[in-house]
Design a protein around this motif. Structure first.
Motif, PDB file in Angstrom:
ATOM      1  N   GLY A 112       0.446  -1.364   0.153  1.00  0.00           N
ATOM      2  CA  GLY A 112      -0.262  -0.124   0.062  1.00  0.00           C
ATOM      3  C   GLY A 112       0.812   1.507   0.473  1.00  0.00           C
ATOM      4  N   THR A 113      -0.189   1.852  -0.578  1.00  0.00           N
ATOM      5  CA  THR A 113       0.644   3.717  -0.767  1.00  0.00           C
ATOM      6  C   THR A 113      -0.232   4.504  -0.563  1.00  0.00           C
ATOM      7  N   THR A 114      -0.186   5.269   0.563  1.00  0.00           N
ATOM      8  CA  THR A 114      -0.442   7.211   0.776  1.00  0.00           C
ATOM      9  C   THR A 114      -0.215   7.963   0.133  1.00  0.00           C
ATOM     10  N   SER A 115      -0.748   8.558   0.383  1.00  0.00           N
ATOM     11  CA  SER A 115      -0.867   9.893  -0.265  1.00  0.00           C
ATOM     12  C   SER A 115      -2.008  11.003  -0.325  1.00  0.00           C
ATOM     13  N   GLY A 116      -1.494  12.305   0.930  1.00  0.00           N
ATOM     14  CA  GLY A 116      -2.556  13.294   1.306  1.00  0.00           C
ATOM     15  C   GLY A 116      -3.742  11.791   2.555  1.00  0.00           C
ATOM     16  N   SER A 117      -4.765  12.111   2.168  1.00  0.00           N
ATOM     17  CA  SER A 117      -5.269  11.501   3.151  1.00  0.00           C
ATOM     18  C   SER A 117      -5.737  10.219   2.646  1.00  0.00           C
ATOM     19  N   ALA A 118      -5.658   9.886   1.656  1.00  0.00           N
ATOM     20  CA  ALA A 118      -5.805   8.403   0.961  1.00  0.00           C
ATOM     21  C   ALA A 118      -4.660   7.496   1.335  1.00  0.00           C
ATOM     22  N   LEU A 119      -5.209   5.713   1.183  1.00  0.00           N
ATOM     23  CA  LEU A 119      -4.033   5.261   1.600  1.00  0.00           C
ATOM     24  C   LEU A 119      -4.897   4.331  -0.241  1.00  0.00           C
ATOM     25  N   TYR A 120      -3.743   3.476  -0.443  1.00  0.00           N
ATOM     26  CA  TYR A 120      -4.781   2.414  -2.148  1.00  0.00           C
ATOM     27  C   TYR A 120      -3.244   1.180  -1.513  1.00  0.00           C
ATOM     28  N   TRP A 121      -4.547  -0.031  -0.869  1.00  0.00           N
ATOM     29  CA  TRP A 121      -3.864  -1.535  -1.455  1.00  0.00           C
ATOM     30  C   TRP A 121      -4.415  -1.845  -2.203  1.00  0.00           C
ATOM     31  N   GLN A 122      -3.586  -3.233  -2.530  1.00  0.00           N
ATOM     32  CA  GLN A 122      -3.452  -4.077  -3.486  1.00  0.00           C
ATOM     33  C   GLN A 122      -3.290  -5.385  -3.160  1.00  0.00           C
ATOM     34  N   TYR A 123      -4.309  -6.198  -2.283  1.00  0.00           N
ATOM     35  CA  TYR A 123      -3.476  -7.791  -2.430  1.00  0.00           C
ATOM     36  C   TYR A 123      -4.771  -8.910  -2.900  1.00  0.00           C
ATOM     37  N   GLN A 124      -4.430 -10.046  -2.449  1.00  0.00           N
ATOM     38  CA  GLN A 124      -5.224 -10.759  -2.953  1.00  0.00           C
ATOM     39  C   GLN A 124      -5.380 -11.568  -1.540  1.00  0.00           C
ATOM     40  N   LEU A 125      -7.233 -12.603  -1.620  1.00  0.00           N
ATOM     41  CA  LEU A 125      -8.030 -12.803  -0.009  1.00  0.00           C
ATOM     42  C   LEU A 125      -8.249 -13.699  -0.481  1.00  0.00           C
ATOM     43  N   ASP A 126      -7.919 -14.221   0.125  1.00  0.00           N
ATOM     44  CA  ASP A 126      -8.595 -16.669   0.065  1.00  0.00           C
ATOM     45  C   ASP A 126     -10.400 -16.002   0.686  1.00  0.00           C
ATOM     46  N   ILE A 127     -11.596 -16.358   0.510  1.00  0.00           N
ATOM     47  CA  ILE A 127     -12.754 -15.834   0.818  1.00  0.00           C
ATOM     48  C   ILE A 127     -13.201 -17.427   0.590  1.00  0.00           C
ATOM     49  N   GLN A 128     -14.134 -17.627   2.140  1.00  0.00           N
ATOM     50  CA  GLN A 128     -14.910 -19.182   2.046  1.00  0.00           C
ATOM     51  C   GLN A 128     -16.627 -18.349   1.040  1.00  0.00           C
ATOM     52  N   VAL A 129     -16.589 -19.432   0.571  1.00  0.00           N
ATOM     53  CA  VAL A 129     -18.071 -19.059   0.235  1.00  0.00           C
ATOM     54  C   VAL A 129     -18.296 -20.367  -0.133  1.00  0.00           C
ATOM     55  N   ASP A 130     -19.786 -20.852   0.700  1.00  0.00           N
ATOM     56  CA  ASP A 130     -20.203 -22.220   0.924  1.00  0.00           C
ATOM     57  C   ASP A 130     -19.564 -23.048   1.103  1.00  0.00           C
ATOM     58  N   GLY A 131     -18.761 -23.383   1.573  1.00  0.00           N
ATOM     59  CA  GLY A 131     -17.396 -23.899   2.201  1.00  0.00           C
ATOM     60  C   GLY A 131     -16.980 -24.548   0.366  1.00  0.00           C
ATOM     61  N   GLU A 132     -16.615 -23.369  -0.062  1.00  0.00           N
ATOM     62  CA  GLU A 132     -15.011 -23.492  -1.363  1.00  0.00           C
ATOM     63  C   GLU A 132     -14.704 -22.332  -0.335  1.00  0.00           C
ATOM     64  N   THR A 133     -13.046 -22.527  -1.161  1.00  0.00           N
ATOM     65  CA  THR A 133     -12.441 -20.690  -0.772  1.00  0.00           C
ATOM     66  C   THR A 133     -11.846 -20.910  -2.679  1.00  0.00           C
ATOM     67  N   TYR A 134     -11.967 -19.364  -2.444  1.00  0.00           N
ATOM     68  CA  TYR A 134     -11.961 -18.844  -3.651  1.00  0.00           C
ATOM     69  C   TYR A 134     -11.178 -18.075  -3.576  1.00  0.00           C
ATOM     70  N   THR A 135      -9.266 -17.509  -4.392  1.00  0.00           N
ATOM     71  CA  THR A 135      -8.576 -16.470  -4.274  1.00  0.00           C
ATOM     72  C   THR A 135      -9.220 -15.063  -5.403  1.00  0.00           C
ATOM     73  N   VAL A 136      -9.364 -14.229  -4.304  1.00  0.00           N
ATOM     74  CA  VAL A 136     -10.215 -12.552  -5.039  1.00  0.00           C
ATOM     75  C   VAL A 136      -8.524 -11.637  -4.476  1.00  0.00           C
ATOM     76  N   THR A 137      -9.136 -10.952  -6.206  1.00  0.00           N
ATOM     77  CA  THR A 137      -8.000  -9.821  -6.258  1.00  0.00           C
ATOM     78  C   THR A 137      -8.571  -8.794  -5.130  1.00  0.00           C
ATOM     79  N   LEU A 138      -8.326  -7.831  -4.354  1.00  0.00           N
ATOM     80  CA  LEU A 138      -8.687  -6.384  -3.550  1.00  0.00           C
ATOM     81  C   LEU A 138      -8.515  -5.259  -4.419  1.00  0.00           C
ATOM     82  N   ASP A 139      -8.404  -4.435  -4.357  1.00  0.00           N
ATOM     83  CA  ASP A 139      -8.098  -2.804  -4.972  1.00  0.00           C
ATOM     84  C   ASP A 139      -9.233  -2.138  -3.681  1.00  0.00           C
TER      85      ASP A 139
END
Length: 174
Positions: A112-139
């Motif tokens: 992540g990087t900040t600039s003024g009052s804002a931060l932008y992160w980017q990463y991937q997260l494993d989430i559980q949906v109905d017993g399945e694990t999915y990897t999604v990209t987060l902006d």
């Protein structure tokens, strides 16, 4: 005709403006993770699908602590359907406006990087949906309102397609 249609679609997509972190360089107050995320905080959020329909509501209790350039944020989630989960972030301040972090469900390293009052992160997260694990990209965008309040808007995508969004309000308690 088919080529013309494809060309028009590409032009429409490429003409859409994108947010640039530099746009926030002169905004105040300045967001420093080690200052805002320090102490006790509480958050309230929603998860919406790609069409904007609310899927879930949740609350989060947070406790954050920084020692030098290393920080830890403990998050305890309570969802409206009764689900509970915990995430513990290990953060590091790399430079004045540069951060990285890891957590149990984060794939690799969040940057992540900040600039003024804002931060932008980017990463991937494993989430559980109905017993399945999915990897999604987060902006992940954070916007500091004042020394006690912050808004967080996160777009979730899979294979480059938006699949949902998280909107979160975070308030510093101490």
């Amino acid at each position: 005709m088919k080529k013309l249609l494809v060309l028009l679609m590409v032009m429409m997509v490429s003409s859409c403006s994108t947010v640039d972190l530099k746009d926030y360089a002169n905004t105040t107050p300045e967001l420093k993770l080690e200052e805002f995320f320090n102490g006790k905080l509480v958050a309230y959020g929603i998860v919406v699908d790609r069409g904007g329909k609310m899927l879930r509501r949740f609350e989060v209790d947070l406790v954050a602590d920084w020692q030098g350039n290393k920080g830890e944020i403990k998050e305890w989630f309570r969802f409206d359907d009764g689900e509970k989960s915990t995430r513990i972030w290990q953060l590091e301040k790399l430079a004045d406006n540069e951060y990285q972090g890891q957590a149990n469900d984060v794939v690799g390293i969040a940057r992540g990087t900040t600039s003024g009052s804002a931060l932008y992160w980017q990463y991937q997260l494993d989430i559980q949906v109905d017993g399945e694990t999915y990897t999604v990209t987060l902006d992940d965008w954070m916007y500091l309102l004042d020394d006690k309040r912050l808004f967080n808007k996160t777009d979730m995508s899979k294979f480059g397609f938006k699949v949902g969004e998280v909107v979160l309000y975070i308030e510093k308690l101490s």
